[in-house]
Design an enzyme around this catalytic site. Structure first.
Site, PDB file in Angstrom:
ATOM      1  N   HIS A 208      28.530  25.374  -1.598  1.00 49.07           N
ATOM      2  CA  HIS A 208      28.720  26.686  -1.297  1.00 49.07           C
ATOM      3  C   HIS A 208      27.621  27.013  -0.234  1.00 49.07           C
ATOM      4  CE1 HIS A 208      29.971  30.926  -1.342  1.00 49.07           C
ATOM      5  NE2 HIS A 208      31.170  30.542  -0.794  1.00 49.07           N
ATOM      6  N   HIS A 238      37.933  27.442   0.779  1.00 48.68           N
ATOM      7  CA  HIS A 238      37.781  28.342  -0.439  1.00 48.68           C
ATOM      8  C   HIS A 238      39.261  27.992  -1.124  1.00 48.68           C
ATOM      9  CE1 HIS A 238      34.730  30.247   1.744  1.00 48.68           C
ATOM     10  NE2 HIS A 238      34.222  30.601   0.618  1.00 48.68           N
ATOM     11  N   GLU A 350      37.174  36.417   7.404  1.00 49.62           N
ATOM     12  CA  GLU A 350      35.757  36.186   6.825  1.00 49.62           C
ATOM     13  C   GLU A 350      34.795  37.193   6.875  1.00 49.62           C
ATOM     14  OE1 GLU A 350      32.406  32.841   7.145  1.00 49.62           O
ATOM     15  OE2 GLU A 350      33.732  32.822   8.483  1.00 49.62           O
TER      16      GLU A 350
END
Length: 685
Positions: A208, A238, A350
């Site tokens: 990540h 994700h 985002e």
């Protein structure tokens, strides 16, 4: 001329003065007096002479006119750094611009050496890493594992006392690995703790962090951010993480994760990280059960925001999906069509500098992380820093990460659900018949996968400040599976050679109630295991593929790579592959844990028409083997299809079950994942 490889030494021992010893070959930087901090400038000759006495290599640092570092220095050396906080992102963007803007390796080394002792260590590491990834003269460097330099973000704080004792008392050749407790953050009274091995896995959290390193949100040079299909990749990486997490929940007799979609309700799950920050010299703050997020008034972070702002951004994003278009800064419509819609939506949610209209659609994903991470101290009255949800390297440890991203994925699925279902002609590969699929585990039964526990050692010495030099190993326990092989039989009914893309997915056969899953739900739980191109000769073709070749994962050695071992020769094609290659799902987490009695799954294999998939580009030497989640450095995403195809859209009418969805170029086989509660020790390379 400076050697670009010497820049990597600046990552080591992040809190120590830059003139102290670095590297396995004892190396020191000869720093100009004016580069020293106020504490060491009066005694510069003394300290540099003392640390240079044992040096086997000395690196001269050129005295240059330095850029204006006031903005990067506005973040204190002892503060935490977050890619989610707008002020921190702007500071990072400025520092990246500085590192990218210097003309030569010599000047970059000088600026980096001067910055090392003056800037926040987390900020310095992140921005120098981004610059080295993107500068033409450094992109072939082998970026070290982030865990090796900041182990405090990945390991129980109690371990460091033992590691310091071991390093100080025991000579290097006799040192023992210090075991990290298996499940130290909670007890079995907390059902969520059953998934400690997933949420707290070092490789998962490194993935990540490295993904956000490869895909930064801010930079003046738009090319650093504007990578091919970046918004879609944010969605897909994700989405796959949540699908994997839900399969792990099924593997622990838990239902699917409950989305966090009401910002006014308390967060039922608490989380106590049990970690200390080596930079901020404080413990990571916990979040208690049933904590509510609150309006933020964090003056030091320049944040003053109400929960209503999050809700307003969400409503505008949902309106975009309902209308089928977004508005850019100039009032132009951007259609959310089949090709670019998901990419536009990903950039909005985002959000990065690629968002078409940040003023209108805001900073939804990032600021939700910030709200949750400050739930324990929203107005800074207790002078507490953010919790683990505020850091890309630690966020996946917290159960609420998955609740939040389950909701984010639901928003994406609102858009996907409005697209037309794939027709049979869009799925079928005329003249190609997939006649059989089998999985064979090494030494196991056909179509049965086996998982177990493994203990592995990682050298954390580069992140241990002010301790004697030499290897210091931490031994952590992680999930592992027995390697396996796919055997796929494909009949090319034509008279000429053809090419196809093999797409392999794994999904649960039963839901949490023990009922066979309907495809409309199952498609969101299908995890991609592999994707690769094959040539099909006329007649029957038998394709064999090892699990270790997955397009999703990177091997253990690259997740935790040691820069002193197996380094490729300078200037070779292999050298180019090691930098970007830190991004990828860890190979040891490819397969869900399963159940002792066996988790029932379905393995789906499809061969699609490569003519419709193909992207014309050269991938040699650019690390494409973990491309499914990470893309390919400096290249287009190596698949023309939508990410997650053919499961990225609801199925066509009549395809209620996976078996009804199949066309002749597809096949499905029942697979059992059986977990054996045993632990094996991995030998050190």
């Amino acid at each position: 001329m400076a050697n670009r490889n010497d820049l990597l030494l600046l990552f080591e021992h992040p809190n120590e003065p830059v003139f102290m010893e670095k590297g396995k070959t004892i190396t020191v930087f000869d720093v100009p007096d004016k580069f020293l901090t106020d504490r060491y400038r009066p005694i510069g000759t003394e300290v540099q002479t003392r640390f240079g006495e044992r040096a086997q290599k000395r690196i001269p640092v050129k005295d240059i006119t330095l850029p204006d570092l006031r903005i990067p220095m506005s973040l204190g050396r002892n503060e935490q750094f977050s890619l989610f906080i707008p002020r921190h992102r702007q500071i990072a963007g400025r520092l990246i611009d500085i590192f990218m803007g210097v003309q030569s390796i010599d000047d970059l080394q000088s600026v980096a050496v001067f910055s090392h002792d003056r800037l926040n260590p987390y900020l310095f590491n992140y921005c120098l890493s981004v610059a080295l990834l993107h500068r033409p003269d450094t992109r072939a460097l082998n970026l070290p594992s982030f865990a090796q330099h900041f182990p405090d973000k990945f390991v129980d704080s109690q371990v460091f006392r033992q590691m310091r004792e071991e390093a100080t008392v025991v000579s290097e050749g006799s040192r023992m690995a210090i075991a990290v407790p298996r499940d130290y953050t909670a007890s079995d009274l907390n059902a969520e703790h059953r998934l400690w091995y997933f949420r707290e896995d070092m490789g998962v959290n490194l993935h990540h962090w490295h993904w956000h390193l490869v895909y930064p949100t801010e930079a003046t040079d738009r090319r650093i951010v504007a990578k091919d299909r970046r918004g879609e990749l944010f969605y897909y990486m994700h989405q796959q993480t949540i699908a994997r997490y839900n399969l792990e929940r099924f593997s622990n007799s838990l239902p699917r994760v409950v989305r966090y979609n009401d910002f006014r309700q308390p967060i039922a799950e608490g989380y106590f990280p049990k970690m200390d920050s080596m930079v901020a010299s404080r413990s990571w703050p916990p979040r208690f059960d049933n904590t509510k997020i609150s309006d933020l008034r964090r003056t030091s972070d320049q944040i003053s925001m109400d929960i209503a702002t999050l809700e307003r951004w969400r409503d505008r994003i949902l309106e975009v999906i309902q209308l089928g278009y977004a508005m850019d800064d100039n009032g132009n419509r951007l259609e959310l069509n089949e090709q670019r819609g998901i990419d536009i939506l990903g950039n909005i949610i985002e959000s990065s500098i690629l968002s078409p209209n940040r003023t209108l659609y805001g900073d939804f994903h990032n600021m939700a992380h910030v709200f949750i991470s400050y739930a324990h101290d929203p107005d800074h009255r207790h002078l507490e820093t953010f919790g683990v949800m505020g850091d890309a390297a630690t966020a996946m440890r917290d159960p609420v990460f998955y609740r939040w991203h389950a909701y984010v994925d639901d928003i994406f699925q609102e858009h996907k659900g409005r697209l037309p279902a794939y027709t049979v002609s869009q799925l079928h590969y005329e003249g190609v018949l997939l006649s059989g699929v089998q999985i064979s585990s090494d030494g196991g039964q056909a179509n049965t996968l086996t998982t177990f526990w493994q203990q592995s050692d990682v050298d954390l010495s580069r992140g241990m400040d002010f301790v004697p030099r030499g290897n210091v190993f931490a031994r952590f326990t992680h999930l592992q599976h027995t390697p396996f092989t796919y055997t796929i039989n494909v009949n090319n009914l034509g008279a000429v050679q053809r090419f196809g893309t093999v797409r392999i997915f794994l999904g649960p056969r039963m839901d949490e109630r023990g009922q066979q899953m309907v495809l409309r739900e199952q498609r969101n739980l299908m995890i991609e295991l592999d994707k690769f191109v094959v040539s099909l000769n006329p007649g029957m073709n038998t394709i064999r593929r090892r699990s270790t070749e997955s397009s999703v994962t990177i091997p253990f050695e690259r997740t935790f790579r040691n820069l002193d071992e197996n380094r490729p020769a300078a200037g070779t094609p292999q050298e180019l592959e090691f930098n970007f290659c830190g991004c990828g799902w860890p190979q040891h987490m490819l397969i869900p844990k399963g159940l002792p009695e066996g988790l029932q799954c379905e393995l789906f294999v499809m061969v699609s028409n490569y003519t419709d998939d193909r992207i014309e580009q050269d991938l040699v030497g650019n690390c494409s083997d973990a491309s499914s989640y990470c893309g390919v450095r400096d290249r287009l995403y190596p698949d023309r299809r939508a990410m997650g195809y053919p499961f990225d859209r609801p199925p066509r009418q009549g395809a209620d079950r996976l078996v009804n969805f199949l066309t002749p170029n597809m096949s499905v086989v029942n697979v059992i994942i059986r977990h054996e509660n045993r632990t094996v020790l991995r030998s050190r390379s």
